[in-house]
Design a protein around this motif. Structure first.
Motif, PDB file in Angstrom:
ATOM      1  N   ILE A  63      61.069 -42.102  78.970  1.00 20.65           N
ATOM      2  CA  ILE A  63      60.554 -41.700  80.282  1.00 20.65           C
ATOM      3  C   ILE A  63      60.736 -40.194  80.439  1.00 20.65           C
ATOM      4  CG2 ILE A  63      60.908 -41.899  82.776  1.00 20.65           C
ATOM      5  CD1 ILE A  63      61.894 -44.780  82.224  1.00 20.65           C
ATOM      6  N   TYR A  64      59.642 -39.524  80.862  1.00 21.38           N
ATOM      7  CA  TYR A  64      59.671 -38.069  81.042  1.00 21.38           C
ATOM      8  C   TYR A  64      58.942 -37.687  82.342  1.00 21.38           C
ATOM      9  CZ  TYR A  64      60.410 -38.077  75.927  1.00 21.38           C
ATOM     10  OH  TYR A  64      60.881 -38.304  74.665  1.00 21.38           O
ATOM     11  N   GLY A  65      59.188 -36.472  82.794  1.00 23.31           N
ATOM     12  CA  GLY A  65      58.403 -35.880  83.880  1.00 23.31           C
ATOM     13  C   GLY A  65      58.336 -36.716  85.134  1.00 23.31           C
ATOM     14  N   PHE A  66      59.419 -37.391  85.473  1.00 19.55           N
ATOM     15  CA  PHE A  66      59.461 -38.302  86.626  1.00 19.55           C
ATOM     16  C   PHE A  66      59.685 -37.487  87.898  1.00 19.55           C
ATOM     17  CE2 PHE A  66      62.006 -42.151  88.440  1.00 19.55           C
ATOM     18  CZ  PHE A  66      60.952 -42.434  89.294  1.00 19.55           C
ATOM     19  N   ALA A  67      58.723 -37.518  88.806  1.00 12.92           N
ATOM     20  CA  ALA A  67      58.834 -36.708  90.021  1.00 12.92           C
ATOM     21  C   ALA A  67      58.177 -37.404  91.199  1.00 12.92           C
ATOM     22  CB  ALA A  67      58.170 -35.346  89.810  1.00 12.92           C
ATOM     23  N   LEU A  95      58.925 -24.890  88.358  1.00 12.03           N
ATOM     24  CA  LEU A  95      57.978 -24.076  87.597  1.00 12.03           C
ATOM     25  C   LEU A  95      57.173 -23.202  88.552  1.00 12.03           C
ATOM     26  CD1 LEU A  95      58.705 -26.290  85.482  1.00 12.03           C
ATOM     27  CD2 LEU A  95      56.334 -26.138  84.696  1.00 12.03           C
ATOM     28  N   LEU A  96      56.735 -22.050  88.066  1.00 11.02           N
ATOM     29  CA  LEU A  96      55.789 -21.237  88.819  1.00 11.02           C
ATOM     30  C   LEU A  96      54.412 -21.869  88.693  1.00 11.02           C
ATOM     31  CD1 LEU A  96      56.962 -17.659  87.728  1.00 11.02           C
ATOM     32  CD2 LEU A  96      57.626 -18.958  89.773  1.00 11.02           C
ATOM     33  N   GLU A 152      49.578 -33.064  90.404  1.00  8.86           N
ATOM     34  CA  GLU A 152      50.522 -33.078  89.288  1.00  8.86           C
ATOM     35  C   GLU A 152      51.108 -31.689  89.054  1.00  8.86           C
ATOM     36  OE1 GLU A 152      49.521 -35.289  85.694  1.00  8.86           O
ATOM     37  OE2 GLU A 152      47.839 -36.177  86.774  1.00  8.86           O
ATOM     38  N   ILE A 153      50.274 -30.677  89.158  1.00  9.57           N
ATOM     39  CA  ILE A 153      50.753 -29.307  89.001  1.00  9.57           C
ATOM     40  C   ILE A 153      51.740 -28.963  90.109  1.00  9.57           C
ATOM     41  CG2 ILE A 153      50.044 -26.876  89.140  1.00  9.57           C
ATOM     42  CD1 ILE A 153      47.461 -27.714  87.670  1.00  9.57           C
ATOM     43  N   GLN A 154      51.411 -29.336  91.345  1.00 11.46           N
ATOM     44  CA  GLN A 154      52.293 -29.032  92.471  1.00 11.46           C
ATOM     45  C   GLN A 154      53.622 -29.769  92.353  1.00 11.46           C
ATOM     46  OE1 GLN A 154      51.398 -26.631  94.685  1.00 11.46           O
ATOM     47  NE2 GLN A 154      53.568 -26.759  95.297  1.00 11.46           N
ATOM     48  N   LEU A 155      53.616 -30.976  91.810  1.00 10.66           N
ATOM     49  CA  LEU A 155      54.861 -31.720  91.612  1.00 10.66           C
ATOM     50  C   LEU A 155      55.792 -30.991  90.656  1.00 10.66           C
ATOM     51  CD1 LEU A 155      53.468 -35.357  91.386  1.00 10.66           C
ATOM     52  CD2 LEU A 155      55.128 -34.543  93.067  1.00 10.66           C
ATOM     53  N   ASP A 156      55.232 -30.390  89.609  1.00  7.38           N
ATOM     54  CA  ASP A 156      56.066 -29.627  88.677  1.00  7.38           C
ATOM     55  C   ASP A 156      56.625 -28.362  89.331  1.00  7.38           C
ATOM     56  OD1 ASP A 156      56.054 -31.304  86.483  1.00  7.38           O
ATOM     57  OD2 ASP A 156      54.241 -30.453  85.627  1.00  7.38           O
ATOM     58  N   ALA A 181      50.459 -25.072  85.660  1.00  9.44           N
ATOM     59  CA  ALA A 181      49.058 -25.285  85.272  1.00  9.44           C
ATOM     60  C   ALA A 181      48.926 -25.292  83.750  1.00  9.44           C
ATOM     61  CB  ALA A 181      48.177 -24.207  85.882  1.00  9.44           C
ATOM     62  N   SER A 182      49.602 -24.365  83.086  1.00 11.79           N
ATOM     63  CA  SER A 182      49.565 -24.295  81.631  1.00 11.79           C
ATOM     64  C   SER A 182      50.198 -25.537  81.015  1.00 11.79           C
ATOM     65  CB  SER A 182      50.294 -23.039  81.151  1.00 11.79           C
ATOM     66  OG  SER A 182      50.361 -22.994  79.748  1.00 11.79           O
ATOM     67  N   TYR A 183      51.302 -25.992  81.592  1.00 16.00           N
ATOM     68  CA  TYR A 183      51.995 -27.178  81.086  1.00 16.00           C
ATOM     69  C   TYR A 183      51.122 -28.418  81.256  1.00 16.00           C
ATOM     70  CZ  TYR A 183      55.799 -30.476  80.250  1.00 16.00           C
ATOM     71  OH  TYR A 183      56.583 -31.484  79.745  1.00 16.00           O
ATOM     72  N   TYR A 184      50.417 -28.523  82.370  1.00 17.41           N
ATOM     73  CA  TYR A 184      49.500 -29.645  82.610  1.00 17.41           C
ATOM     74  C   TYR A 184      48.443 -29.707  81.507  1.00 17.41           C
ATOM     75  CZ  TYR A 184      45.722 -32.384  84.666  1.00 17.41           C
ATOM     76  OH  TYR A 184      44.722 -33.318  84.866  1.00 17.41           O
TER      77      TYR A 184
END
Length: 272
Positions: free
Chosen positions: A205-209, A162-163, A152-156, A168-171
């Motif tokens: 719907i949010y964060g669709f990746a 995102l860096l 999930e972090i890598q998808l963002d 990671a912080s957002y997760y």
């Protein structure tokens, strides 16, 4: 923030919008902040809330969105709220501070013209319109687990720019706020994620990746159709947001029946 203040914010929002535009107040985030302090700024006249501004941290960027009741504008209230919020925002490790305003709000644009900022990007708010949906099998959704964290972090990172530390912080923030994230499973592999929030008889719907290696296979369209059909059964109107700079996503959403009904404009703060 107190529960009572959520009610006051909702009442102020109605008074400010008056059916002419839509403020983006990220209600799922506001509800998660009850009992916390430091990200919401209030201005009262007596016991009545007439000014409000919120800070939203979206991993690498901070967004500010506020409002002042029409009867109390041009009295410096919004300026004071923004100044307080900027003092807090500047202390954080973010790459950008964005000020949000509905595209249809001339008063917001007039106020932003007084600040050191420039237009950065437009975002469309879209609502699903009745459309026949077929060919939605072959992918499944399941609730996110701790084992999915790294992906999930890598998808963002891969899909939203995102860096690594920002993602990671957002997760961690999403998990702390108990927002509903689902992972996308295709041929026994987790290949993406999507968040579906159901509030007040609506679905957002949010964060669709979808991971880059699996894009172009129709996975995203199948997932979107499944979510739509599930929410349609529940009788929920379905909404999402997409940046105007993402034509591939915009095309996908339109192909599944979503149509734009509001535009939010973002201005990049470039003051010291």
């Amino acid at each position: 923030m107190k529960e009572k203040q959520l009610v006051e914010i909702a009442e102020l929002q109605k008074g400010c919008e008056q059916g002419t535009f839509s403020l983006k107040l990220n209600w799922e985030t506001l509800r998660s902040r009850v009992g916390k302090a430091g990200e919401d700024f209030f201005h009262y006249e007596g016991n009545t809330l007439i000014g409000y501004l919120a800070i939203y941290d979206f991993g690498g960027k901070i967004e500010l969105c506020g409002m002042v009741h029409p009867d109390y504008r041009r009295q410096g209230i919004c300026t004071k709220l923004v100044e307080k919020a900027l003092l807090t925002a500047k202390k954080r490790d973010s790459r950008a501070i964005l000020l949000n305003a509905p595209a249809e709000s001339q008063s917001a644009k007039g106020f932003l013209a007084t600040l050191p900022c420039r237009f950065d990007v437009a975002e469309y708010q879209m609502k699903w319109q009745e459309t026949e949906l077929t060919d939605y099998e072959g992918v499944t959704l399941r609730p996110s687990k701790e084992a999915d964290k790294a992906l999930e972090i890598q998808l963002d990172v891969d899909c939203f720019g995102l860096l690594q530390h920002e993602a990671a912080s957002y997760y961690e923030r999403i998990k702390k706020e108990r927002l509903n994230t689902f992972v996308i499973v295709y041929e026994d592999q987790v290949v993406g994620k999507i968040r579906v929030e159901e509030r007040d008889g609506e679905a957002w719907i949010y964060g669709f990746a979808v991971a880059p290696a699996f894009q172009g296979k129709g996975i995203g369209k199948k997932v979107l159709k499944q979510v739509i059909l599930e929410q349609q059964k529940k009788g929920n109107p379905i909404y999402l947001e997409v940046e105007a700079t993402n034509p591939a996503a915009l095309k996908l959403y339109e192909s599944c029946g979503f149509r734009s009904y509001h535009q939010q404009d973002y201005y990049l703060y470039n003051g010291s």
